[in-house]
Design a protein around this motif. Structure first.
Motif, mmCIF file in Angstrom:
data_model
loop_
_atom_site.group_PDB
_atom_site.id
_atom_site.type_symbol
_atom_site.label_atom_id
_atom_site.label_comp_id
_atom_site.label_asym_id
_atom_site.label_seq_id
_atom_site.Cartn_x
_atom_site.Cartn_y
_atom_site.Cartn_z
ATOM 1 N N ASN A 47 0.913 -1.444 -0.126
ATOM 2 C CA ASN A 47 -0.171 -0.291 0.076
ATOM 3 C C ASN A 47 0.942 1.064 -0.056
ATOM 4 N N LEU A 106 -1.081 4.281 -1.848
ATOM 5 C CA LEU A 106 -2.460 4.195 -1.311
ATOM 6 C C LEU A 106 -2.404 4.741 0.396
ATOM 7 N N ASP A 107 -1.194 4.624 0.841
ATOM 8 C CA ASP A 107 -0.876 5.051 2.361
ATOM 9 C C ASP A 107 0.297 5.618 2.466
ATOM 10 N N ASP A 143 -3.109 14.553 -0.781
ATOM 11 C CA ASP A 143 -3.794 13.681 -1.115
ATOM 12 C C ASP A 143 -4.215 13.654 -2.905
ATOM 13 N N LYS A 144 -4.567 14.720 -3.115
ATOM 14 C CA LYS A 144 -4.992 14.756 -4.687
ATOM 15 C C LYS A 144 -3.728 14.540 -5.617
ATOM 16 N N SER A 162 -3.482 10.753 -5.858
ATOM 17 C CA SER A 162 -4.340 10.004 -6.724
ATOM 18 C C SER A 162 -3.602 10.176 -8.246
ATOM 19 N N HIS A 163 -3.030 11.251 -8.404
ATOM 20 C CA HIS A 163 -2.353 11.479 -9.624
ATOM 21 C C HIS A 163 -1.184 10.342 -9.927
ATOM 22 N N ARG A 184 -0.849 7.747 -8.373
ATOM 23 C CA ARG A 184 -1.464 6.093 -8.621
ATOM 24 C C ARG A 184 -1.838 6.033 -9.937
ATOM 25 N N ASN A 185 -2.297 7.255 -10.487
ATOM 26 C CA ASN A 185 -2.866 7.030 -11.825
ATOM 27 C C ASN A 185 -1.828 6.861 -13.099
ATOM 28 N N PHE A 213 -1.598 -1.163 -10.780
ATOM 29 C CA PHE A 213 -1.802 -2.242 -9.744
ATOM 30 C C PHE A 213 -2.499 -3.454 -10.257
ATOM 31 N N PHE A 244 -3.984 -6.984 -8.888
ATOM 32 C CA PHE A 244 -4.657 -7.478 -7.260
ATOM 33 C C PHE A 244 -4.828 -9.093 -7.411
ATOM 34 N N SER A 278 -7.410 -10.410 -6.401
ATOM 35 C CA SER A 278 -8.825 -10.580 -6.630
ATOM 36 C C SER A 278 -9.217 -10.001 -8.005
ATOM 37 N N ASN A 329 -9.864 -7.383 -9.238
ATOM 38 C CA ASN A 329 -10.821 -5.958 -9.115
ATOM 39 C C ASN A 329 -11.091 -5.251 -10.185
ATOM 40 N N PRO A 349 -8.290 3.793 -16.238
ATOM 41 C CA PRO A 349 -7.217 4.677 -15.727
ATOM 42 C C PRO A 349 -6.821 5.726 -16.571
ATOM 43 N N TYR A 384 -9.463 8.752 -16.129
ATOM 44 C CA TYR A 384 -9.153 9.629 -14.990
ATOM 45 C C TYR A 384 -7.760 10.361 -15.172
ATOM 46 N N ILE A 390 -11.511 0.863 -5.915
ATOM 47 C CA ILE A 390 -10.906 0.302 -7.291
ATOM 48 C C ILE A 390 -10.541 1.623 -8.011
ATOM 49 N N LEU A 398 -6.868 3.201 -9.177
ATOM 50 C CA LEU A 398 -6.556 3.613 -10.470
ATOM 51 C C LEU A 398 -6.416 4.893 -10.677
ATOM 52 N N GLY A 399 -6.581 5.895 -9.726
ATOM 53 C CA GLY A 399 -6.269 7.427 -9.895
ATOM 54 C C GLY A 399 -7.526 8.201 -9.775
ATOM 55 N N ILE A 403 -8.113 1.957 0.943
ATOM 56 C CA ILE A 403 -7.223 0.719 1.481
ATOM 57 C C ILE A 403 -8.408 -0.047 2.084
#
Lengths: 240, 433
Positions: free
Chosen positions: A54, A59-60, A79-80, A83-84, A86-87, A92, A94, A96, A98, A112, A115, B343, B347-348, B427
């Motif tokens: 994570n 994510l963390d 935070d914002k 997101s960028h 991660r994008n 990712f 996973f 399962s 997802n 993706p 976004y 999810i 993904l952003g 998470i």
């Protein structure tokens, strides 16, 4: 040696900080991942694998310590912007899958890019190309529940590649698959690594598959207890 | 991420849950439909009432003989009904006075005319066809707002020469000749009045007032008696033998023209002028006026629009209930789709993306529901209009309002679920089963 794409220094992660239930999961982990490397992280459940994943995946954030991702200091980021990152920088995969259940394979791969603000036609073209590269183009209009686990995971890998990220972060990607399909999925990672030159961080508790990585880091009880080279060299074959 | 992409995404997720979306929209459909239907029918009725009040009252006033002790000639009118018209000829407004008015106030008004109720009778060959004769001066057709269809109105010669000519309603032609075309002009009909048979030549045809649904609802339709206009000078010829016939009028109507800036002032000036000049030594009577400004004194219309507004407001409360329904479903949806939110965040998707996604879903539910509601409400209003023969249509204002309220309901009741979705920790959300 190539440039460091992930650089973690003395990472500590505590949950429920300031409450009687305060829990320290990582006790000062330092980890470096180089560009173009295939790294496997192994460990028992509860060893802190997921927490580190994570953290790497933005994510963390660590409670203490420094984490540099592709030259960016993650502890100083809003935070914002997370997101960028991660994008753009992380793909990712996973255990399962997802995938979004009501959307087609194609729409899932496009997400993706949606976004990221990629235009409609470009998005579609790129998603089709990516699905083709994992051999899933004939299934592009199928929904996740109309495909097998292995097929779902291939779509998920195509999705992870959507914005051409710096790192593919796979969390037990074969955990929900039988050994034959798991093999196929891992081969796709080899292909992306050897032919595509991607950096791959592969979290697993399958020791056999982990041996195929360039380097294996063993995590136990929130600490890195071992680091060694992988013993098996697996040549990449095209997935299609 | 672009708004259009958000909207497309929201539609696809609403379509994926068709039944739930439709049921949620039903609240909005019924709420908006009720508001639109009620306000449309309410407007229709109010308009009808206002029209029937304004017909003939605007842009005109009445000069009338009134007693000096403050009682108007209307009480005299009741006396006249009981004991015969006792207002002597010297007290009445006569043609000399009207001429004086024309000279004195030249160009300040359009027409001056009078109408006199003469007698009632029936068509000679058809006893059931009731006729009511009203005498008009040459300009009376204009001041009485007789809605001419074809032919002409009375001329001075018709009036002075006591010509037996008539302006008849369209419906009468249908009854009498079985046709309503212009060919009736110049034809004659016989009427039986006070035991005499009088033959009239038709010179004009007028349109019957539309009998509205409201009038029918209140049962005040009097259209079975045909109103026939004749020169008022025929009153002597048509009166019964024991009736005294006076010349002159108890009231005249004055119609303003577009140069008349203040009708009430003109009315006051005219009545003062007549009183000073012709009634100076009349101890009993003088001239006064009646003037009703347009759009006033119509209490029924005001009350009706207030009532329909009140009912619409009550119907509007159902929109709040519908909004709570939308919020409820959105909260369920957020819980159900927690993993999906995780999810998307992985993904952003930014918090703002997630917030927008849910707000837009809520707004679409409300707006689509609202639009269907507008159609549904307009349909109901149309059917009501058809049933009661009224001109009922939803006002643009009420449609815009319904639409705007739908958007606001969506935003208001979507905000809480959307911000809950946006605040989810990725998470935890990914771990959610």
């Amino acid at each position: 040696m190539a440039k460091k794409i992930i650089e973690m220094r003395d990472i500590v992660k505590r949950y429920f900080v300031g409450t009687p239930n305060e829990l320290e999961v990582l006790h000062g982990v330092s980890l470096e991942v180089y560009e173009g490397e295939f790294l496997a992280i192994v460990g028992q459940s509860g060893s802190g694998k997921s927490t580190i994943m994570n953290m790497i995946g933005a994510l963390d954030r660590p409670t203490e310590g420094q984490y540099m991702l592709d030259g960016l200091d993650m502890s100083k980021i809003k935070d914002k912007e997370l997101s960028h990152i991660r994008n753009q920088k992380i793909g990712f995969v996973f255990q399962s899958f997802n995938l979004i259940g009501r959307s087609s394979a194609l729409a899932n791969v496009e997400l993706p890019m949606l976004y990221a603000g990629v235009g409609r036609s470009e998005r579609r073209a790129r998603a089709e190309k990516l699905l083709g590269s994992v051999g899933m183009l004939p299934w592009k209009d199928h929904k996740p529940n109309e495909m097998s686990g292995g097929q779902n995971q291939r779509v998920a890998i195509a999705r992870a590649m959507a914005n051409d990220p710096a790192i593919i972060l796979a969390d037990e990607p074969t955990g929900a698959l039988d050994s034959k399909t798991g093999r196929l999925v891992v081969d796709i990672f080899h292909y992306l690594h050897q032919i595509g030159g991607k950096t791959i961080v592969f979290i697993t508790h399958n020791d056999e598959l982990a041996e195929e990585a360039d380097r294996i880091v063993t995590l136990s009880d929130g600490r890195i207890i071992g680091e060694r080279r992988g013993s098996v060299r697996r040549e990449a074959v095209s997935a299609t | 991420m672009q708004l259009s992409e958000h909207i497309r995404m929201a539609f696809s997720s609403l379509v994926a849950n068709k039944m739930r979306s439709i049921l949620t929209m039903l609240g909005m459909i019924i709420g908006v439909g009720a508001v639109v239907a009620i306000s449309s029918v309410g407007n229709g009725i109010t308009n009808e009432i206002n029209e029937s009040f304004e017909r003939g009252t605007s842009n005109a006033f009445t000069l009338k003989v009134a007693s000096r002790d403050g009682q108007s000639s209307e009480s005299g009118f009741i006396l006249a009904l009981l004991y015969g018209d006792d207002m002597a000829e010297k007290d009445r407004i006569n043609d000399r006075m009207i001429e004086a008015l024309r000279t004195r106030f030249d160009g300040k008004f359009a027409e001056i005319g009078s109408s006199v109720s003469i007698a009632s009778g029936h068509a000679d060959d058809l006893r059931e066809t009731q006729l009511s004769f009203t005498g008009l001066t040459a300009e009376g057709a204009a001041t009485e707002n007789v809605p001419m269809l074809s032919g002409r109105s009375f001329s001075e010669d018709d009036v002075i020469g006591k010509r037996r000519v008539a302006i008849v309603p369209e419906k009468f032609l249908k009854v009498y000749f079985g046709s309503s075309s212009d060919t009736a002009l110049g034809k004659t009909f016989n009427a039986s009045v006070n035991g005499k048979t009088v033959t009239f030549t038709i010179i004009g045809i007028y349109e019957n007032a539309v009998t509205s649904g409201v009038v029918k609802m209140f049962g005040i339709d009097s259209s079975e008696t045909h109103q026939i206009y004749v020169p008022y000078t025929l009153n002597g010829d048509m009166a019964s033998s024991d009736q005294t016939v006076y010349s002159g009028y108890t009231s005249v109507k004055v119609k303003g023209n577009n140069l008349t800036d203040n009708l009430e002032n003109l009315a006051a000036d005219m009545s003062d002028y007549l009183t000073e000049r012709f009634y100076a030594d009349n101890k009993d009577y003088k001239i006064s006026y009646d003037y009703t400004p347009p759009n006033s004194g119509n209490m029924i219309g005001d009350v009706f629009s207030a009532v329909s507004m009140a009912i619409s407001t009550i119907a509007g409360i159902s929109l709040v209930v519908a909004g709570i329904g939308v919020m409820n479903i959105m909260l369920v949806s957020v819980t159900e789709r927690t993993r999906e939110i995780g999810i998307r965040k992985a993904l952003g998707a930014t918090n703002r993306d997630i917030h927008r996604q849910f707000i837009i879903e809520a707004v679409i539910l409300c707006v689509v529901g609202g639009m269907i509601g507008v159609v549904f409400g307009a349909l109901v209003a149309f059917l009501v209009g058809l049933r009661f023969e009224m001109n009922v249509y939803p006002s643009v204002g009420s449609v815009i309002m319904a639409f705007g309220v739908s958007v606001l309901v969506g935003i208001f009741f979507g905000t809480y679920p959307a911000s809950r979705a946006a605040k989810l920790d990725p998470i935890d959300a990914l771990r959610h089963e």
